[in-house]
Motif scaffolding. Sequence first.
Motif, PDB file in Angstrom:
ATOM      1  N   SER A   2       0.840  -1.187   0.000  1.00  0.00           N
ATOM      2  CA  SER A   2       0.000   0.000   0.000  1.00  0.00           C
ATOM      3  C   SER A   2       0.879   1.241   0.000  1.00  0.00           C
ATOM      4  O   SER A   2       1.922   1.287   0.650  1.00  0.00           O
ATOM      5  CB  SER A   2      -0.893  -0.002   1.244  1.00  0.00           C
ATOM      6  N   GLY A   3       0.461   2.265  -0.710  1.00  0.00           N
ATOM      7  CA  GLY A   3       1.211   3.517  -0.748  1.00  0.00           C
ATOM      8  C   GLY A   3       1.020   4.367   0.491  1.00  0.00           C
ATOM      9  O   GLY A   3       1.547   5.468   0.573  1.00  0.00           O
ATOM     10  N   ALA A   4       0.281   3.886   1.473  1.00  0.00           N
ATOM     11  CA  ALA A   4      -0.002   4.660   2.674  1.00  0.00           C
ATOM     12  C   ALA A   4       1.142   4.654   3.682  1.00  0.00           C
ATOM     13  O   ALA A   4       1.073   5.349   4.690  1.00  0.00           O
ATOM     14  CB  ALA A   4      -1.270   4.135   3.340  1.00  0.00           C
ATOM     15  N   TYR A   5       2.199   3.890   3.425  1.00  0.00           N
ATOM     16  CA  TYR A   5       3.331   3.880   4.346  1.00  0.00           C
ATOM     17  C   TYR A   5       4.153   5.148   4.188  1.00  0.00           C
ATOM     18  O   TYR A   5       4.258   5.715   3.098  1.00  0.00           O
ATOM     19  CB  TYR A   5       4.213   2.649   4.102  1.00  0.00           C
ATOM     20  N   LEU A   6       4.768   5.581   5.270  1.00  0.00           N
ATOM     21  CA  LEU A   6       5.553   6.809   5.272  1.00  0.00           C
ATOM     22  C   LEU A   6       6.994   6.548   4.856  1.00  0.00           C
ATOM     23  O   LEU A   6       7.518   5.464   5.072  1.00  0.00           O
ATOM     24  CB  LEU A   6       5.538   7.428   6.665  1.00  0.00           C
ATOM     25  N   ASN A  52      14.033   7.292   2.752  1.00  0.00           N
ATOM     26  CA  ASN A  52      13.543   8.568   3.277  1.00  0.00           C
ATOM     27  C   ASN A  52      13.159   9.560   2.187  1.00  0.00           C
ATOM     28  O   ASN A  52      12.331  10.430   2.412  1.00  0.00           O
ATOM     29  CB  ASN A  52      14.592   9.207   4.190  1.00  0.00           C
ATOM     30  N   ASP A  53      13.749   9.456   1.018  1.00  0.00           N
ATOM     31  CA  ASP A  53      13.463  10.421  -0.035  1.00  0.00           C
ATOM     32  C   ASP A  53      12.442   9.927  -1.056  1.00  0.00           C
ATOM     33  O   ASP A  53      12.225  10.568  -2.070  1.00  0.00           O
ATOM     34  CB  ASP A  53      14.752  10.827  -0.747  1.00  0.00           C
ATOM     35  N   GLU A  54      11.798   8.807  -0.797  1.00  0.00           N
ATOM     36  CA  GLU A  54      10.775   8.275  -1.700  1.00  0.00           C
ATOM     37  C   GLU A  54       9.397   8.483  -1.089  1.00  0.00           C
ATOM     38  O   GLU A  54       9.146   8.119   0.057  1.00  0.00           O
ATOM     39  CB  GLU A  54      10.992   6.781  -1.957  1.00  0.00           C
ATOM     40  N   PHE A  55       8.516   9.088  -1.851  1.00  0.00           N
ATOM     41  CA  PHE A  55       7.155   9.326  -1.393  1.00  0.00           C
ATOM     42  C   PHE A  55       6.194   8.533  -2.270  1.00  0.00           C
ATOM     43  O   PHE A  55       6.371   8.453  -3.477  1.00  0.00           O
ATOM     44  CB  PHE A  55       6.817  10.819  -1.442  1.00  0.00           C
ATOM     45  N   TYR A  56       5.184   7.972  -1.656  1.00  0.00           N
ATOM     46  CA  TYR A  56       4.241   7.118  -2.359  1.00  0.00           C
ATOM     47  C   TYR A  56       2.844   7.707  -2.252  1.00  0.00           C
ATOM     48  O   TYR A  56       2.506   8.356  -1.269  1.00  0.00           O
ATOM     49  CB  TYR A  56       4.272   5.705  -1.778  1.00  0.00           C
ATOM     50  N   ASP A  57       2.035   7.458  -3.256  1.00  0.00           N
ATOM     51  CA  ASP A  57       0.663   7.923  -3.293  1.00  0.00           C
ATOM     52  C   ASP A  57      -0.192   6.963  -2.474  1.00  0.00           C
ATOM     53  O   ASP A  57      -0.233   5.763  -2.767  1.00  0.00           O
ATOM     54  CB  ASP A  57       0.186   7.982  -4.744  1.00  0.00           C
ATOM     55  N   SER A  58      -0.871   7.475  -1.470  1.00  0.00           N
ATOM     56  CA  SER A  58      -1.634   6.606  -0.570  1.00  0.00           C
ATOM     57  C   SER A  58      -2.848   5.971  -1.247  1.00  0.00           C
ATOM     58  O   SER A  58      -3.411   5.030  -0.715  1.00  0.00           O
ATOM     59  CB  SER A  58      -2.082   7.382   0.671  1.00  0.00           C
ATOM     60  N   ALA A 108      16.061  -5.697  -3.500  1.00  0.00           N
ATOM     61  CA  ALA A 108      14.634  -5.418  -3.346  1.00  0.00           C
ATOM     62  C   ALA A 108      14.283  -4.174  -4.146  1.00  0.00           C
ATOM     63  O   ALA A 108      15.021  -3.196  -4.139  1.00  0.00           O
ATOM     64  CB  ALA A 108      14.294  -5.211  -1.875  1.00  0.00           C
ATOM     65  N   LEU A 109      13.151  -4.248  -4.839  1.00  0.00           N
ATOM     66  CA  LEU A 109      12.678  -3.144  -5.669  1.00  0.00           C
ATOM     67  C   LEU A 109      11.194  -2.922  -5.433  1.00  0.00           C
ATOM     68  O   LEU A 109      10.458  -3.852  -5.107  1.00  0.00           O
ATOM     69  CB  LEU A 109      12.867  -3.456  -7.154  1.00  0.00           C
ATOM     70  N   ILE A 110      10.775  -1.676  -5.626  1.00  0.00           N
ATOM     71  CA  ILE A 110       9.353  -1.357  -5.633  1.00  0.00           C
ATOM     72  C   ILE A 110       9.012  -0.877  -7.031  1.00  0.00           C
ATOM     73  O   ILE A 110       9.649   0.033  -7.557  1.00  0.00           O
ATOM     74  CB  ILE A 110       9.008  -0.272  -4.600  1.00  0.00           C
ATOM     75  N   PHE A 111       8.029  -1.515  -7.630  1.00  0.00           N
ATOM     76  CA  PHE A 111       7.547  -1.110  -8.942  1.00  0.00           C
ATOM     77  C   PHE A 111       6.286  -0.284  -8.743  1.00  0.00           C
ATOM     78  O   PHE A 111       5.377  -0.705  -8.047  1.00  0.00           O
ATOM     79  CB  PHE A 111       7.241  -2.329  -9.818  1.00  0.00           C
ATOM     80  N   SER A 112       6.254   0.880  -9.374  1.00  0.00           N
ATOM     81  CA  SER A 112       5.130   1.782  -9.175  1.00  0.00           C
ATOM     82  C   SER A 112       4.182   1.755 -10.365  1.00  0.00           C
ATOM     83  O   SER A 112       4.450   1.143 -11.392  1.00  0.00           O
ATOM     84  CB  SER A 112       5.637   3.206  -8.942  1.00  0.00           C
ATOM     85  N   ASP A 131      10.874   1.851 -11.239  1.00  0.00           N
ATOM     86  CA  ASP A 131      11.225   1.045 -10.077  1.00  0.00           C
ATOM     87  C   ASP A 131      12.209   1.835  -9.237  1.00  0.00           C
ATOM     88  O   ASP A 131      12.938   2.671  -9.734  1.00  0.00           O
ATOM     89  CB  ASP A 131      11.792  -0.317 -10.467  1.00  0.00           C
ATOM     90  N   CYS A 132      12.164   1.592  -7.943  1.00  0.00           N
ATOM     91  CA  CYS A 132      13.100   2.259  -7.052  1.00  0.00           C
ATOM     92  C   CYS A 132      13.555   1.251  -6.002  1.00  0.00           C
ATOM     93  O   CYS A 132      12.878   0.268  -5.708  1.00  0.00           O
ATOM     94  CB  CYS A 132      12.486   3.488  -6.415  1.00  0.00           C
ATOM     95  N   LYS A 133      14.720   1.514  -5.481  1.00  0.00           N
ATOM     96  CA  LYS A 133      15.334   0.618  -4.507  1.00  0.00           C
ATOM     97  C   LYS A 133      14.651   0.757  -3.151  1.00  0.00           C
ATOM     98  O   LYS A 133      14.088   1.795  -2.836  1.00  0.00           O
ATOM     99  CB  LYS A 133      16.818   0.976  -4.390  1.00  0.00           C
TER     100      LYS A 133
END
Length: 177
Positions: A68-72, A146-152, A97-101, A106-108
């Motif tokens: 979920s994108g709700a994590y800080l 810390n510098d990655e922001f996700y859409d909740s 580990a990667l996150i695909f948006s 993708d970001c680390k």
Amino acid sequence: MRKLKKSTYGFIFAIVVLVIALGISLYLGLSGWFYSNTSSLNSDMQLGSNVNLSLKGTETQSVSFTLSGAYLPGQELKQFINLTNEFDAPIYVRAKALIFSYDLNDCKIELGVSDLWTENGDYYYFDEPLESQNKISVASYVKLLNDEFYDSHKSYILTIIVEGLDANLDRQQIWGF
């Protein structure tokens, strides 16, 4: 006044039924009934559950989770991942580990590895060859940068990739580490 033929009654009936169907369709379309979206993201793997992977020599295994994108940013999420060497010889191991948006980037993401792992570039390398039939912990948590922001309102795919390499091969030449 002219009397209607019997064949005309069928046409009038069909027109009345079609007008009523058109009216109902317009009402349901304008009220949003046709467009209601009830989706639930079910995944076979739940974030936070224990995951046991196994490698049989020079191969790659991966596991993916819906995140979920709700994590800080900077939040640490518990995730235990273990690896077993089912090959009949020692292997070298590396993981990432990667996150695909949703926008196909993708970001680390940081893996919570032990002191026996060394981070180099995008990968974490296990310092020693993993002996046959032995088991190690790959990660105990994942941590959002810390510098990655996700859409909740969006969901992301967290993928952890573990690769094995026969210990008889030259790790430096193949992996560069």
